[in-house]
Design an enzyme around this catalytic site. Structure first.
Site, PDB file in Angstrom:
ATOM      1  CG  ASP A  31     -19.512  -4.080  -8.485  1.00  0.00           C
ATOM      2  OD1 ASP A  31     -19.258  -5.142  -9.080  1.00  0.00           O
ATOM      3  OD2 ASP A  31     -19.224  -3.884  -7.294  1.00  0.00           O
ATOM      4  CB  ALA A  74     -23.807 -12.521  -3.936  1.00  0.00           C
ATOM      5  CE1 TYR A 140     -22.236 -17.259  -1.538  1.00  0.00           C
ATOM      6  CE2 TYR A 140     -21.289 -19.463  -1.510  1.00  0.00           C
ATOM      7  CZ  TYR A 140     -21.644 -18.321  -2.192  1.00  0.00           C
ATOM      8  OH  TYR A 140     -21.415 -18.242  -3.546  1.00  0.00           O
ATOM      9  CE  LYS A 144     -24.789 -16.434  -4.154  1.00  0.00           C
ATOM     10  NZ  LYS A 144     -24.768 -15.611  -5.359  1.00  0.00           N
ATOM     11  CG  ASN A 169     -14.179 -24.896  -4.978  1.00  0.00           C
ATOM     12  OD1 ASN A 169     -15.162 -25.611  -4.847  1.00  0.00           O
ATOM     13  ND2 ASN A 169     -13.544 -24.363  -3.962  1.00  0.00           N
ATOM     14  CG  HIS A 188     -11.393 -18.197  -2.879  1.00  0.00           C
ATOM     15  ND1 HIS A 188     -11.757 -16.884  -2.986  1.00  0.00           N
ATOM     16  CD2 HIS A 188     -12.533 -18.881  -2.622  1.00  0.00           C
ATOM     17  CE1 HIS A 188     -13.062 -16.783  -2.832  1.00  0.00           C
ATOM     18  NE2 HIS A 188     -13.557 -17.982  -2.599  1.00  0.00           N
ATOM     19  CG  LEU A 189      -6.324 -24.418  -1.920  1.00  0.00           C
ATOM     20  CD1 LEU A 189      -5.695 -24.385  -0.530  1.00  0.00           C
ATOM     21  CD2 LEU A 189      -6.767 -25.834  -2.268  1.00  0.00           C
ATOM     22  NE  ARG A 220     -14.623 -27.195  -1.089  1.00  0.00           N
ATOM     23  CZ  ARG A 220     -14.806 -27.998  -0.040  1.00  0.00           C
ATOM     24  NH1 ARG A 220     -14.710 -29.309  -0.164  1.00  0.00           N
ATOM     25  NH2 ARG A 220     -15.094 -27.482   1.144  1.00  0.00           N
ATOM     26  N   GLY A 283     -18.049 -24.645   8.343  1.00  0.00           N
ATOM     27  CA  GLY A 283     -18.871 -24.554   7.127  1.00  0.00           C
ATOM     28  C   GLY A 283     -18.305 -25.301   5.934  1.00  0.00           C
TER      29      GLY A 283
END
Ligand code: UFG
Length: 324
Positions: A31, A74, A140, A144, A169, A188-189, A220, A283
């Site tokens: 990492d 990533a 993004y 991928k 998600n 994030h939600l 989602r 997006g």
């Protein structure tokens, strides 16, 4: 098994490491700690390097054997990718190419790759199966998808195996409360909604309420991070017999709107959550829900957290823990 886990200090990666360790596997985390956390990994060797640093990567991995690689390293934010596409193509595509090159030169030929539902773009069916058309609407997802194409070709031309797992998600946290989702900034939600539930002054925004969905907010498919980890090990085991390239969609197969998630969080936090409606975020697709039949069948995947409320509860436990 001895596993190399690039991105193992990140949100999904650290849950993968914990899951594999709990089952007796030996993990080495690679990492660059650009977004990962040292506190999120324990009891394993850590290689601090960026996948783009070819020389150092080669120096650190030379002559080392791994049964396989589970690759999470990533950049992964849809909105950021729209603003900085070059960052996404460089990190996600060139970084993975370096990793695969290093694997092949060390005779390590099994890769599980962290892909995404964002490769599909705007769905043309209610639920998205593996063969759904792939037309990413942000860099993004595009980055991928490029890696998926690259891996398919590398598998065809060589004795190399790759399994791509396309997450919908990811949400929730390890049951111990020791690791969970922490991003800076958090985009994030579920974490944003739970943070709003915990604060007196909520700055929660809903990005768009004019989508073509029943309540106008995006839908989602939320899947628990430990269930994702389970699928990776299963994907790895499957590759021992099923050689070459394969890809699976990982979601629970149920969609929830942003407003439904907020309602669920209000019940679990036992608190009313204030929010404002803002403009759509670049997006974002209106609806992304998985058809998960293939993964359930082929991987023998058996997700434990099939109910969105259990996923939210697990995230809530983390948000109230000392470590968060
Ligand atoms: N949202 C809000 N307010 C927030 C955060 C999010 O309204 O504060 C909305 C978003 O606009 C979206 C939904 O909540 O409609 C979910 O957004 P997230 O940021 O939580 O997740 P995304 O769907 O954008 O992205 C996630 C992963 C991607 C992956 C994608 C595929 O982060 O890597 O799922 O479904 F590509």
């Amino acid at each position: 098994m001895r596993l190399l886990i690039p991105g193992g200090a990140g949100y999904i990666g650290s849950h993968m490491v914990r899951y594999a360790q709990e089952r007796g596997h030996d993990c080495v985390v690679l990492d660059d700690f650009s977004t990962g956390h040292e506190w999120a990994v324990k009891d394993c060797e850590i290689l601090r390097v960026n996948l783009l640093d070819h020389d150092r990567l080669s120096q650190l991995l030379k002559g080392r054997h791994f049964d396989g690689v589970i690759h999470f390293a990533a950049k992964s934010l849809v909105g950021e990718s729209v603003k900085k596409p070059d960052l996404y193509y460089r990190n996600n595509v060139a970084g993975t190419l370096n990793l695969v090159h290093m694997m092949r030169s060390n005779d390590v030929n099994n890769l599980v790759f962290s892909s995404t539902a964002a490769i599909f773009g705007n769905p043309v069916t209610d639920r998205i199966a593996e063969d759904h058309p792939k037309n990413p609407i942000n860099p993004y997802g595009q980055s991928k998808l490029m890696v998926e194409h690259m891996l398919r070709d590398i598998c065809s031309a060589n004795d190399f195996n790759a399994t791509c797992l396309r997450y919908f998600n990811a949400a929730g946290a390890h049951e111990s409360g020791e690791i969970g989702e922490v991003h800076d900034p958090e985009t994030h939600l579920i974490p944003n909604v739970l943070k709003a539930a915990l604060s007196n002054k909520s700055s929660l925004k809903i990005f768009g309420d004019d989508y073509p969905t029943p309540d106008g907010t995006c839908i989602r498919d939320y899947v628990h991070v430990t269930d994702l980890a389970q699928a990776h090990l299963l994907g790895f085991e499957r590759m021992q017999k099923n050689k070459g390239f394969s890809a699976f969609n990982l979601g629970n197969g149920d969609g929830f709107s942003v407003l439904e998630v907020i309602k669920g969080c209000e019940c679990i936090a036992n608190n009313e959550i204030q929010f404002q409606v803002d403009a759509r975020r670049n997006g974002d697709s209106a609806v992304l829900v998985a058809d998960n039949e293939l993964g359930l069948r082929e991987l023998n995947w058996n997700p434990e957290y099939r109910d969105i409320n259990d996923i939210i509860k697990s995230a809530w436990y983390w948000h109230n823990s000392e470590k968060c």
